[in-house]
Design an enzyme around this catalytic site. Structure first.
Site, PDB file in Angstrom:
ATOM      1  N   TYR A  66       0.849  -1.190   0.000  1.00 10.97           N
ATOM      2  CA  TYR A  66       0.000   0.000   0.000  1.00 10.97           C
ATOM      3  C   TYR A  66       0.887   1.243   0.000  1.00 10.97           C
ATOM      4  O   TYR A  66       1.534   1.576   0.981  1.00 10.97           O
ATOM      5  CB  TYR A  66      -0.904   0.029   1.228  1.00 10.97           C
ATOM      6  CG  TYR A  66      -1.901  -1.098   1.329  1.00 10.97           C
ATOM      7  CD1 TYR A  66      -2.230  -1.881   0.215  1.00 10.97           C
ATOM      8  CD2 TYR A  66      -2.529  -1.387   2.540  1.00 10.97           C
ATOM      9  CE1 TYR A  66      -3.151  -2.912   0.317  1.00 10.97           C
ATOM     10  CE2 TYR A  66      -3.456  -2.410   2.646  1.00 10.97           C
ATOM     11  CZ  TYR A  66      -3.756  -3.172   1.541  1.00 10.97           C
ATOM     12  OH  TYR A  66      -4.672  -4.200   1.648  1.00 10.97           O
ATOM     13  N   PHE A 215     -13.321  -5.511   1.295  1.00 10.10           N
ATOM     14  CA  PHE A 215     -14.403  -4.811   0.599  1.00 10.10           C
ATOM     15  C   PHE A 215     -15.751  -5.075   1.283  1.00 10.10           C
ATOM     16  O   PHE A 215     -16.733  -5.466   0.637  1.00 10.10           O
ATOM     17  CB  PHE A 215     -14.466  -5.209  -0.883  1.00 10.10           C
ATOM     18  CG  PHE A 215     -13.307  -4.722  -1.704  1.00 10.10           C
ATOM     19  CD1 PHE A 215     -12.512  -3.679  -1.268  1.00 10.10           C
ATOM     20  CD2 PHE A 215     -13.011  -5.309  -2.924  1.00 10.10           C
ATOM     21  CE1 PHE A 215     -11.432  -3.222  -2.024  1.00 10.10           C
ATOM     22  CE2 PHE A 215     -11.939  -4.862  -3.697  1.00 10.10           C
ATOM     23  CZ  PHE A 215     -11.150  -3.817  -3.241  1.00 10.10           C
ATOM     24  N   PRO A 216     -15.820  -4.887   2.627  1.00 16.15           N
ATOM     25  CA  PRO A 216     -17.077  -5.155   3.335  1.00 16.15           C
ATOM     26  C   PRO A 216     -18.220  -4.242   2.903  1.00 16.15           C
ATOM     27  O   PRO A 216     -19.388  -4.558   3.122  1.00 16.15           O
ATOM     28  CB  PRO A 216     -16.704  -4.922   4.798  1.00 16.15           C
ATOM     29  CG  PRO A 216     -15.555  -3.964   4.745  1.00 16.15           C
ATOM     30  CD  PRO A 216     -14.778  -4.362   3.533  1.00 16.15           C
ATOM     31  N   GLY A 219     -16.167  -2.118  -1.809  1.00 14.09           N
ATOM     32  CA  GLY A 219     -14.905  -1.716  -2.421  1.00 14.09           C
ATOM     33  C   GLY A 219     -15.056  -0.491  -3.290  1.00 14.09           C
ATOM     34  O   GLY A 219     -15.688   0.507  -2.920  1.00 14.09           O
ATOM     35  N   LEU A 223     -21.834  -0.735  -2.188  1.00 18.14           N
ATOM     36  CA  LEU A 223     -23.060  -1.523  -2.233  1.00 18.14           C
ATOM     37  C   LEU A 223     -24.251  -0.665  -2.634  1.00 18.14           C
ATOM     38  O   LEU A 223     -24.434   0.445  -2.125  1.00 18.14           O
ATOM     39  CB  LEU A 223     -23.334  -2.127  -0.855  1.00 18.14           C
ATOM     40  CG  LEU A 223     -22.331  -3.157  -0.326  1.00 18.14           C
ATOM     41  CD1 LEU A 223     -22.664  -3.508   1.113  1.00 18.14           C
ATOM     42  CD2 LEU A 223     -22.350  -4.405  -1.200  1.00 18.14           C
TER      43      LEU A 223
END
Length: 290
Positions: A66, A215-216, A219, A223
């Site tokens: 990252y 990606f709860p 991402g 959603l």
């Protein structure tokens, strides 16, 4: 620095000998745009990390890819020397290229180099938990993990890694790893709308192994669901925090690592994840990804 005793939603889970808050923090968003380069607000990034620990978060997820190197160095600057209760979880198996891609890097030399880079940039002599990142940026890919996983087992035996985990893994790769050496978590794509790992979540829960959804909240494509929005409106909250609350209700072995570069958003996520959901709420939300 010291940690707070603030109660977080979901309580705790134990991975090996690491007890962590089920509500954790993912550091990926602290890097610059496209997870490349430094943050626009360096001091703001440090403030988010320090506030996470002050609020009682003891599970911080990162990777030396990252930035690259950016989030690990921020974590070290903000939190080192680390409180005994705080556990930094990293991953190896991919690097960054000049175009911002995530090419796999799972040859033994790649993995050894990555582990030593994580050690240096985090400022530790041993890494609490290292996830082996499999597949590619498009998702899991079939194939044996024995050579790569075996290298991490060797590094664990050398004392450079305390615990092992898997990321972006297929069911077959998880089964193969079970025949090689113990692991304490699986980190795969999973959220309210992407439920392909439902059976795996339940099986790992029976084995006492953590499942950490990346990606709860969807991402790079958040959603979108009319049902989610409807339940959120009824409860007087926003859809994204509600999606976090659903994950904590889904199974006790699910650990959350939502990321943010904002202290206010961090607090909002914690508040939302602590929502109490009725049987009716859960039934409506469960139907979304089925």
């Amino acid at each position: 620095m010291s940690t707070s005793t603030t109660s977080l939603p979901g309580g705790t889970w134990t991975m090996g000998d690491l007890t962590v808050s089920r509500f954790g923090y993912g550091a990926m968003q602290l890097a610059g745009p496209g997870v490349m380069g430094p943050p626009a607000d360096h001091d703001g990034a440090l403030a988010v990390l320090r506030e996470a620990v002050r609020l009682g978060i003891t599970h911080i997820d990162t990777a030396d890819a990252y930035g690259p190197h950016v989030t690990n160095r921020l974590i070290r600057e903000a939190l080192h020397p680390y409180p005994e209760s705080v556990h930094v979880v990293t991953k190896v198996g991919a690097v960054r290229d000049a175009q911002g891609g995530w090419p796999p890097a799972r040859e033994p030399d790649d993995l050894r180099r990555a582990v030593h880079s994580n050690l240096e940039n985090l400022g530790v002599e041993s890494l609490d938990l290292v996830n082996l990142r499999l597949g590619d940026a498009q998702g899991p890919r079939p194939g044996s993990l024995a050579r790569s996983y075996g290298t991490l087992v060797e590094l664990q035996q050398e004392g450079l890694i305390r615990h092992l985990g898997l990321s972006n893994a297929t069911a077959e790769q998880i089964a193969e790893a079970e025949t090689i050496a113990p692991f304490v978590c699986v980190q795969n794509l999973y959220n309210l709308a992407h439920r392909q790992d439902d059976d795996l979540v339940d099986r790992l829960a029976e084995q006492g192994i953590a499942y950490v959804p990346f990606f709860p909240l969807g991402g790079f494509s958040p959603l979108q669901s009319s049902a989610l929005s409807a339940v959120a409106a009824r409860l007087g909250t926003r859809p994204m925090p509600l999606a976090l609350a659903w994950l904590l209700h889904r199974s006790p072995n699910i650990l959350l690592i939502p990321g943010t570069s904002s202290v206010a958003h961090l607090r909002e996520n914690i508040t939302g994840a602590g929502l109490t959901l009725s049987g009716e709420d859960l039934a409506e939300l469960d139907a979304i990804g089925r």
